[in-house]
Design an enzyme around this catalytic site. Structure first.
Site, PDB file in Angstrom:
ATOM      1  N   ASN A  11       0.474  -1.446   0.101  1.00 49.25           N
ATOM      2  CA  ASN A  11       0.223   0.141  -0.516  1.00 49.25           C
ATOM      3  C   ASN A  11       0.513   0.839   0.048  1.00 49.25           C
ATOM      4  OD1 ASN A  11      -1.847   2.203   0.660  1.00 49.25           O
ATOM      5  ND2 ASN A  11      -2.380   1.149   2.208  1.00 49.25           N
ATOM      6  N   ARG A  93      -2.665  -1.851  -3.650  1.00 52.31           N
ATOM      7  CA  ARG A  93      -3.641  -1.304  -3.606  1.00 52.31           C
ATOM      8  C   ARG A  93      -3.663   0.091  -4.637  1.00 52.31           C
ATOM      9  NH1 ARG A  93      -5.264   2.389   1.598  1.00 52.31           N
ATOM     10  NH2 ARG A  93      -7.539   3.290   0.242  1.00 52.31           N
ATOM     11  N   HIS A 181     -12.237   4.022  -0.962  1.00 45.96           N
ATOM     12  CA  HIS A 181     -12.683   3.544   0.714  1.00 45.96           C
ATOM     13  C   HIS A 181     -13.324   1.420   0.051  1.00 45.96           C
ATOM     14  CE1 HIS A 181     -11.581   7.118   3.212  1.00 45.96           C
ATOM     15  NE2 HIS A 181     -10.910   6.241   3.361  1.00 45.96           N
ATOM     16  N   ARG A 241      -8.427  16.756   4.884  1.00 44.72           N
ATOM     17  CA  ARG A 241      -9.932  17.873   3.341  1.00 44.72           C
ATOM     18  C   ARG A 241     -10.854  18.210   3.964  1.00 44.72           C
ATOM     19  NH1 ARG A 241      -9.141  11.352   1.238  1.00 44.72           N
ATOM     20  NH2 ARG A 241      -7.372  11.291   2.234  1.00 44.72           N
ATOM     21  N   GLU A 389      -7.913  -3.045   4.995  1.00 45.91           N
ATOM     22  CA  GLU A 389      -7.699  -3.240   3.545  1.00 45.91           C
ATOM     23  C   GLU A 389      -6.671  -4.204   2.919  1.00 45.91           C
ATOM     24  OE1 GLU A 389      -7.922   0.035   4.506  1.00 45.91           O
ATOM     25  OE2 GLU A 389      -8.780   1.157   3.688  1.00 45.91           O
TER      26      GLU A 389
END
Ligand code: ADP
Length: 403
Positions: A11, A93, A181, A241, A389
């Site tokens: 990742n 990923r 996601h 964000r 994940e």
């Protein structure tokens, strides 16, 4: 997969590369680690064993590494620490699969080039996600590489959920809602039926609340709608964000405040959210400890936005049968979960305050690291499910390997 076969999951972000090593058909986690602070002053490597104890570390003081150097180090480290395991696949990923990739894909030079062309859709992530793929083509070309996309899970959404009200010639250029996601939501969807039989096939809203934060409406384990859209700044306020803002704000920043595109990008991605509102930190733990009213305002705004999105996603589902919290904040902040639960009382949500505060060790219903935090009489069961994940990617790599 044989007992001594292994899958590595990578990742890679802009400043770090994380890896996990899984062994055997049951994909038992054997090790994980990361190289962080790439390009910055203090590049550092740490590895952990399956129990989470530090097993190795290294630092490059004053000589920061780039992605390819870091991958070179990781490949060498892996080759020296496999303990007889044979790496049969490497899963990556990758943030964007565009409209073309609706599931995991074997990576070759052609696919990598097609994914590269999606970089304008995710300029802060896609090039970094692809850098290790190229390194491994060069360093270990014989190993199967598999790309897994944050967007793929959402390609199942109905067309209306993927549309902006823009003219078709703009949509045709890829300007539409994708959602992100997805690997986290796919993992949640995969474990939920085992955790709580009442939720199998039902309408669930999952909230992945980490540094990046989003929510996803799922029916029968498939994505129906999500708060992130064209990019990963849409939807909820996050660590740095802003989440949804009126697009007119961007025009105003440009035309009236004369901000350059790069400055607007920095504002929206790196200087807003919890950090921007509080003026203190993007880290929820720091804000929860602070007595500064701006810290409280930042948290309140996040809770308020989660509540509004919950209503919106419930409407997209035509009702609500369950809620799941995940991600660093969702898994650990009992006070945020409590505030969200309080505001969702109108949906029939009733939390068990003790279970919410105590975590998996004390909850009446706990499976693995997941635990139920709703009261026995709550019309809507509420669960906390640790994000994973990496395991989802390992499972995809295993499936492609065996296909
Ligand atoms: P990323 O999206 O980078 O993977 P994480 O899922 O690790 O991020 O989530 C990071 C967020 O989780 C940070 O805001 C951090 O403060 C928050 N967090 C981690 N532990 C706790 C805790 N015990 N209480 C509250 N927030 C926490």
């Amino acid at each position: 997969m044989r007992a001594d076969d292994a899958v590595i999951v990578i990742n890679a972000g802009s400043s770090s590369i994380k890896f996990s090593l899984y062994a055997g058909a049951e994909l038992a986690l054997r090790a994980k680690g990361k190289i962080e602070n790439l390009y910055a002053g203090q590049t550092r490597f740490v590895a952990q064993d399956a129990a989470g104890s530090e097993s190795a570390s290294h630092a490059w003081p004053g000589a920061p590494l780039a992605h390819d150097e870091a991958m070179h180090y990781l490949v060498q480290y892996a080759q020296g620490h496999l303990d007889g395991l044979n790496v049969v696949a490497i899963g990556h990923r990758i943030v964007h699969g565009g409209t073309e990739f609706s599931g995991p894909v074997k990576l070759d030079a052609d696919v990598a080039a097609r994914l590269e062309r999606l970089s304008p859709l995710a300029p802060l992530h896609q090039p970094h996600n692809l850098a290790p793929v190229r390194s491994i083509f060069a360093l270990a070309p014989q190993v199967l590489q598999v790309g897994c996309f944050d967007t793929a899970f959402h390609t199942a959404q109905p067309p209306l959920a993927q549309a902006f009200a823009l003219p078709p010639e703009i949509t045709e250029q890829g300007v539409r809602r994708y959602g992100f996601h997805g690997l986290s939501y796919e993992y949640i969807a995969s474990v939920l039926p085992e955790l709580d039989g009442r939720l199998a096939g039902k309408r669930v809203v999952a909230a992945h609340l980490g540094n990046g934060a989003s929510m996803c409406a799922m029916r029968g384990g498939r994505s129906v709608a999500s708060t992130m859209g064209f990019t990963a700044i849409d939807g909820l306020p996050m660590g740095t964000r802003c989440g949804s803002v009126d697009p007119g704000v961007v025009l105003y920043l440009m035309d009236e405040l004369k901000m350059a595109p790069g400055d607007i990008q920095r504002l929206l991605y790196q200087q807003s959210g919890l950090l921007g509102v509080s003026g203190i930190s993007s880290d929820m733990r720091t804000l929860e400890r602070s007595s500064d009213p701006r810290a409280k305002l930042a948290i309140d705004l996040m809770v308020y936005r989660i509540g509004r999105e919950l209503g919106s996603l419930t409407a997209a589902l035509g009702g609500l049968d369950g809620i799941v919290f995940s991600g660093g904040i969702g898994e650990n902040s009992a006070s945020l979960r409590s505030a969200v639960g309080r505001d969702a009382a109108w949906l029939g949500v009733q939390l068990d305050a003790a279970a919410n505060a105590a975590g998996p060790a004390a909850a009446a219903s706990a499976v693995g690291g997941a635990f139920r935090i709703s009261a026995a009489g709550s019309a809507v069961p509420v669960w906390v499910v640790p994000a994973n994940e990496e395991l989802m990617i390992a499972r995809h790599a295993q499936s492609l390997l065996e296909a």
